[in-house]
Design a protein around this motif. Structure first.
Motif, PDB file in Angstrom:
ATOM      1  N   ARG A 346       0.984  -1.213   0.007  1.00  4.42           N
ATOM      2  CA  ARG A 346      -0.020   0.170  -0.088  1.00  4.42           C
ATOM      3  C   ARG A 346       0.678   1.269   0.291  1.00  4.42           C
ATOM      4  O   ARG A 346       0.476   2.273  -0.587  1.00  4.42           O
ATOM      5  N   TYR A 347       1.816   1.355   0.799  1.00  3.50           N
ATOM      6  CA  TYR A 347       2.388   2.535   0.847  1.00  3.50           C
ATOM      7  C   TYR A 347       3.988   2.554   0.229  1.00  3.50           C
ATOM      8  O   TYR A 347       4.728   3.670   0.158  1.00  3.50           O
ATOM      9  N   PRO A 352       2.330  -7.547  -4.398  1.00  4.04           N
ATOM     10  CA  PRO A 352       2.780  -8.933  -3.730  1.00  4.04           C
ATOM     11  C   PRO A 352       4.114  -9.641  -3.887  1.00  4.04           C
ATOM     12  O   PRO A 352       4.781  -9.848  -2.851  1.00  4.04           O
ATOM     13  N   TYR A 397      -2.936  -8.563   0.337  1.00  4.64           N
ATOM     14  CA  TYR A 397      -4.215  -8.366   0.082  1.00  4.64           C
ATOM     15  C   TYR A 397      -4.822  -8.374   1.508  1.00  4.64           C
ATOM     16  O   TYR A 397      -5.621  -7.440   1.644  1.00  4.64           O
ATOM     17  N   ARG A 398      -4.572  -9.298   2.207  1.00  4.63           N
ATOM     18  CA  ARG A 398      -5.425  -9.481   3.598  1.00  4.63           C
ATOM     19  C   ARG A 398      -4.249  -9.073   4.603  1.00  4.63           C
ATOM     20  O   ARG A 398      -2.999  -9.225   4.343  1.00  4.63           O
ATOM     21  N   PHE A 399      -4.798  -8.375   5.639  1.00  6.23           N
ATOM     22  CA  PHE A 399      -3.842  -7.821   6.667  1.00  6.23           C
ATOM     23  C   PHE A 399      -4.558  -7.764   7.923  1.00  6.23           C
ATOM     24  O   PHE A 399      -5.769  -8.173   8.148  1.00  6.23           O
ATOM     25  N   GLY A 400      -3.698  -7.783   9.086  1.00  4.73           N
ATOM     26  CA  GLY A 400      -3.872  -7.627  10.587  1.00  4.73           C
ATOM     27  C   GLY A 400      -4.192  -9.304  11.040  1.00  4.73           C
ATOM     28  O   GLY A 400      -4.520  -9.255  12.178  1.00  4.73           O
ATOM     29  N   THR A 401      -3.949 -10.357  10.434  1.00  2.62           N
ATOM     30  CA  THR A 401      -4.159 -11.642  10.645  1.00  2.62           C
ATOM     31  C   THR A 401      -2.749 -12.470  10.175  1.00  2.62           C
ATOM     32  O   THR A 401      -2.197 -11.798   9.678  1.00  2.62           O
TER      33      THR A 401
ATOM     34  N   PHE B  87      -6.481  -7.394  -6.632  1.00  2.11           N
ATOM     35  CA  PHE B  87      -5.647  -6.806  -5.697  1.00  2.11           C
ATOM     36  C   PHE B  87      -4.443  -6.486  -6.439  1.00  2.11           C
ATOM     37  O   PHE B  87      -3.737  -5.189  -6.420  1.00  2.11           O
ATOM     38  N   CYS B 298     -10.428   0.044   8.654  1.00  2.58           N
ATOM     39  CA  CYS B 298      -9.867  -0.862   7.767  1.00  2.58           C
ATOM     40  C   CYS B 298     -10.069  -0.592   6.066  1.00  2.58           C
ATOM     41  O   CYS B 298      -9.374  -1.123   5.326  1.00  2.58           O
ATOM     42  N   PHE B 301      -7.679   2.270   4.863  1.00  2.76           N
ATOM     43  CA  PHE B 301      -6.470   1.658   5.018  1.00  2.76           C
ATOM     44  C   PHE B 301      -6.218   0.493   3.983  1.00  2.76           C
ATOM     45  O   PHE B 301      -5.349   0.460   3.304  1.00  2.76           O
ATOM     46  N   GLY B 302      -7.280  -0.183   3.533  1.00  2.00           N
ATOM     47  CA  GLY B 302      -7.206  -1.357   2.691  1.00  2.00           C
ATOM     48  C   GLY B 302      -6.767  -0.656   1.391  1.00  2.00           C
ATOM     49  O   GLY B 302      -6.416  -1.069   0.334  1.00  2.00           O
ATOM     50  N   ALA B 304      -5.531   2.001   0.933  1.00  2.00           N
ATOM     51  CA  ALA B 304      -4.227   3.194   0.910  1.00  2.00           C
ATOM     52  C   ALA B 304      -4.728   4.563   0.665  1.00  2.00           C
ATOM     53  O   ALA B 304      -4.390   5.460   0.064  1.00  2.00           O
ATOM     54  N   PRO B 329     -14.422  -8.702   0.602  1.00  2.00           N
ATOM     55  CA  PRO B 329     -13.347  -9.076  -0.245  1.00  2.00           C
ATOM     56  C   PRO B 329     -12.502  -8.123  -1.362  1.00  2.00           C
ATOM     57  O   PRO B 329     -11.725  -8.264  -1.960  1.00  2.00           O
ATOM     58  N   GLY B 330     -13.097  -6.906  -1.258  1.00  2.00           N
ATOM     59  CA  GLY B 330     -12.945  -5.880  -2.196  1.00  2.00           C
ATOM     60  C   GLY B 330     -11.786  -4.966  -1.669  1.00  2.00           C
ATOM     61  O   GLY B 330     -10.833  -4.680  -2.264  1.00  2.00           O
ATOM     62  N   THR B 331     -12.200  -4.556  -0.458  1.00  2.00           N
ATOM     63  CA  THR B 331     -11.362  -3.225   0.142  1.00  2.00           C
ATOM     64  C   THR B 331     -10.771  -3.820   1.328  1.00  2.00           C
ATOM     65  O   THR B 331      -9.725  -3.030   1.823  1.00  2.00           O
ATOM     66  N   ALA B 332     -11.284  -4.746   2.081  1.00  2.00           N
ATOM     67  CA  ALA B 332     -10.496  -4.597   3.512  1.00  2.00           C
ATOM     68  C   ALA B 332     -10.664  -6.269   3.931  1.00  2.00           C
ATOM     69  O   ALA B 332     -11.836  -6.356   4.663  1.00  2.00           O
ATOM     70  N   TRP B 333      -9.962  -7.188   3.397  1.00  2.00           N
ATOM     71  CA  TRP B 333     -10.201  -8.507   4.038  1.00  2.00           C
ATOM     72  C   TRP B 333      -9.096  -8.441   5.391  1.00  2.00           C
ATOM     73  O   TRP B 333      -8.183  -8.679   5.389  1.00  2.00           O
ATOM     74  N   CYS B 334     -10.126  -8.248   6.509  1.00  2.00           N
ATOM     75  CA  CYS B 334      -9.377  -8.162   7.911  1.00  2.00           C
ATOM     76  C   CYS B 334     -10.374  -8.482   8.787  1.00  2.00           C
ATOM     77  O   CYS B 334     -11.257  -7.981   9.094  1.00  2.00           O
ATOM     78  N   GLU B 335      -9.936  -9.538   9.676  1.00  2.00           N
ATOM     79  CA  GLU B 335     -11.060 -10.374  10.580  1.00  2.00           C
ATOM     80  C   GLU B 335     -10.756  -9.711  11.969  1.00  2.00           C
ATOM     81  O   GLU B 335     -11.550  -9.885  12.741  1.00  2.00           O
TER      82      GLU B 335
END
Lengths: 416, 416
Positions: A346-347, A352, A397-401, B87, B298, B301-302, B304, B329-335
């Protein structure tokens, strides 16, 4: 042991990746790896390796991604004490000086680290190393630098040697006596630099020969920054280190460009790290050298700052780019290279694939170990991770986990 | 069961927290909770509770933090298909139109979700729900909206009811037939709105009465946004929903302010979510209402992006603020609600205490369940988490990892 049926086997085979080359992952669909003891013996398609080694015991990982373990080439993972209250003060708008006056800042970590016994220091650090390992980091650089006097710095080195021996995470140690000016030397930076050069460095060298004669030599690093160690002071420390045979690293251009990156190139440092305020000229110089540029995106994220390493410019100039967490108690308490990758996408505007190569083979180069780790190739150490994802692009793509399911370190399996 | 010796017991006792009140955690040092069956029976100091209940079986959690489970009040956790390639295309600079032309965007998730069997849909979703649970979310709102025709939308609702029944994570379902215009209705948005109002909503109502007569009624939500559903279309859908007795939610002001927040207030919606482009006037109106403002950090953030919900302005105006992941699934895959808290500290300028209250009691209010969950008080459901941290301020301070060690859902212990 044959690991087979990886949805994608990410080999990252070949040398560290420069400039536009970055992101060459060498993906094998339905791939397999043969491990003998602690070493990779073969890599190829599942069909080919199953036919060739019909009697090997097997680990089926259908539908998942296998790749080299992450290498985290810049961390301050060893410290004692707690600075969470300081984080809250910062959010409430307290100034740096108010936080210092309340006993916060790096000085508070130095106080707590000096006061901690070897056992306490190892216990607190071990938790962080385990967390790094469970997030897929199989080798990490860890710096001293919260002791700032000889006894405490050597205690940090001893803790690192013992933790490396304990494993499973492998540690590349760095002596960072020049992380900050010791409290006793406030206002006398040159005197502290003399202490580092004339006392600490020879002491570390002798100590290392006695305690770890067969171990990789530690790096020496210095925080070259406006208000910390200026260019001349940084040069004194790094030149003295080079004379003693230490390989070099440098914290350069985190907030201001005072010439740290060009010093790294002039002294043939293994890596120059942070590189946020780096000028276009310095990027060119760095890119034409063998010094690895290490971006630390968790640090501006941790501080909610908007300036990141100009990674694309470094790549366009043909540079060697790696990423690291910078795990530390002040600005970035993050053990996860997966999160560093999510930030890099992202930054730092990496794909990937680029972020993954920067976190493995190039990160190994940043600690001078790319001959042993950082890719899946016959003869390399069997440091692998299995990710519970169908496609490598889920990283970023996925974050925080945590997407890591299994870590294999030197051929040994650790379920997460 | 008596849980005792929490380093800090975070009760968050009392009503949802408005404006400057936000962040009242009700911390009990060395605290304890008594659980009877699935309910909290008592809360207090360890010493008092141990004396009062000497024969209770005990769970010692010395040195750790205990708090209510997180409530995630806005997710799109149910979908099928994989958009990781999209992504990567985005990072390579491909435009939205190029991604659409390559089969990407929400349409790709709609195709895959329509094509997925109930079993596949449940399997893919279950993995995400388990990940949410292991990160401390004990109750989550989950929206339909990748079906966009009656059969697929009802299949999503059925999957949510079954997954809720399976547990342990509890689900508050939302019908979001108006997530986007169905592909069959491209260019005929008004006709699709008519389909939602006249066909889908009555169908959902009847279906729910047959399938889940004793279950909480689902929310109805609409994506009120420039280029999706305009203010009049959103009003039609929400008014039709209200007439049928559905409680209301709205996606408002994510990219443009077209009046969604004021519509939420006018219709007494339970929550208005996103609120990035919200005007000062709308913030005032919202803050004086009972509609909860749900920030979704998120998502920027997702993507950016640098624009986040003006959370401090909402608090200064006296509003009810909650946070959620917006898992999609588009902008923020964060659980992870822990990561939403880390972002809230940095980009919404909340303190850890404020972010924690926004992720528990206020998040419970955003799904109209603050009478049952969101705090540790006698009579409330025993939904607790144990964090392997000595101080609650480690939430926010640390990022990218999971600090939850144990989840207790309805009195049952789940080690993580």
């Amino acid at each position: 042991m044959l690991i087979h049926s990886a949805s994608q086997l990410i080999t990252i085979a070949g040398a560290p990746q420069r400039g536009a080359e970055l992101g060459r992952l060498g993906v094998i669909e339905d791939g397999a790896v043969l491990i003998k003891g602690d070493t990779i013996a073969d890599v190829g398609s599942s069909q080919a390796l199953r036919t060739q080694y019909p009697d090997e015991s097997t680990l089926d990982i259908s539908g998942r991604v296998v790749m080299p373990g992450f290498v985290d080439p810049h961390t301050h993972a060893i410290w004692a004490g707690d600075r969470s209250a300081e984080f809250e003060m910062r959010l409430q708008g307290k100034s740096y000086m108010e936080i210092m006056a309340a006993g916060g800042g790096i000085a508070s970590t130095v106080r707590a680290t000096r006061a901690a016994s070897l056992k306490v220091l190892m216990n607190e650090t071990r938790q962080r190393l385990q967390r790094m390992f469970s997030h897929g980091t199989t080798t990490a650089e860890v710096k001293t630098g919260y002791g700032l006097h000889s006894a405490a710095e050597l205690r940090m080195l001893l803790a690192l040697l013992r933790l490396d021996l304990e494993g499973p995470l492998e540690i590349a140690a760095t002596f960072l006596g020049a992380h900050a000016v010791a409290p006793e030397y406030q206002g006398r930076t040159d005197d502290y630099v003399t202490l580092v050069c004339d006392t600490m460095l020879p002491l570390v060298k002798g100590w290392w020969h006695n305690h770890a004669p067969f171990h990789c030599y530690p790096f020496v690093d210095v925080f070259c920054e406006k208000g910390v160690f200026d260019l001349d002071q940084s040069r004194r420390i790094l030149e003295a280190s080079a004379r003693l045979g230490f390989p070099l690293k440098i914290h350069a251009d985190e907030f201001a460009n005072i010439g740290g990156a060009s010093l790294a190139v002039a002294l043939n440092a293994i890596s120059a790290d942070h590189l946020v305020a780096t000028s276009a000229e310095d990027i060119q110089m760095l890119a034409q050298s063998n010094t690895v540029a290490v971006a630390l995106p968790c640090t501006p994220f941790g501080l909610a700052e908007s300036h990141y390493t100009p990674a694309r410019e470094i790549l366009e100039a043909g540079g060697l780019l790696a990423i690291a967490t910078d795990l530390n108690p002040g600005t970035a308490w993050c053990e996860s290279m997966q999160f560093a990758i999510a930030l890099a996408c992202r930054y730092l505007h990496l794909t990937p694939a680029q972020a993954i190569a920067a976190a493995t083979i190039n990160a190994a180069a940043a600690i001078d170990r790319s001959d042993r780790i950082g890719s899946l190739e016959p003869g390399k150490q069997a440091d692998l991770i299995v990710l519970d994802i169908p496609d490598y692009r889920h990283l970023g793509y996925r974050f925080g986990t945590n997407l890591v399911q299994t870590v294999i370190k030197k051929g040994r399996i650790y379920p997460i």
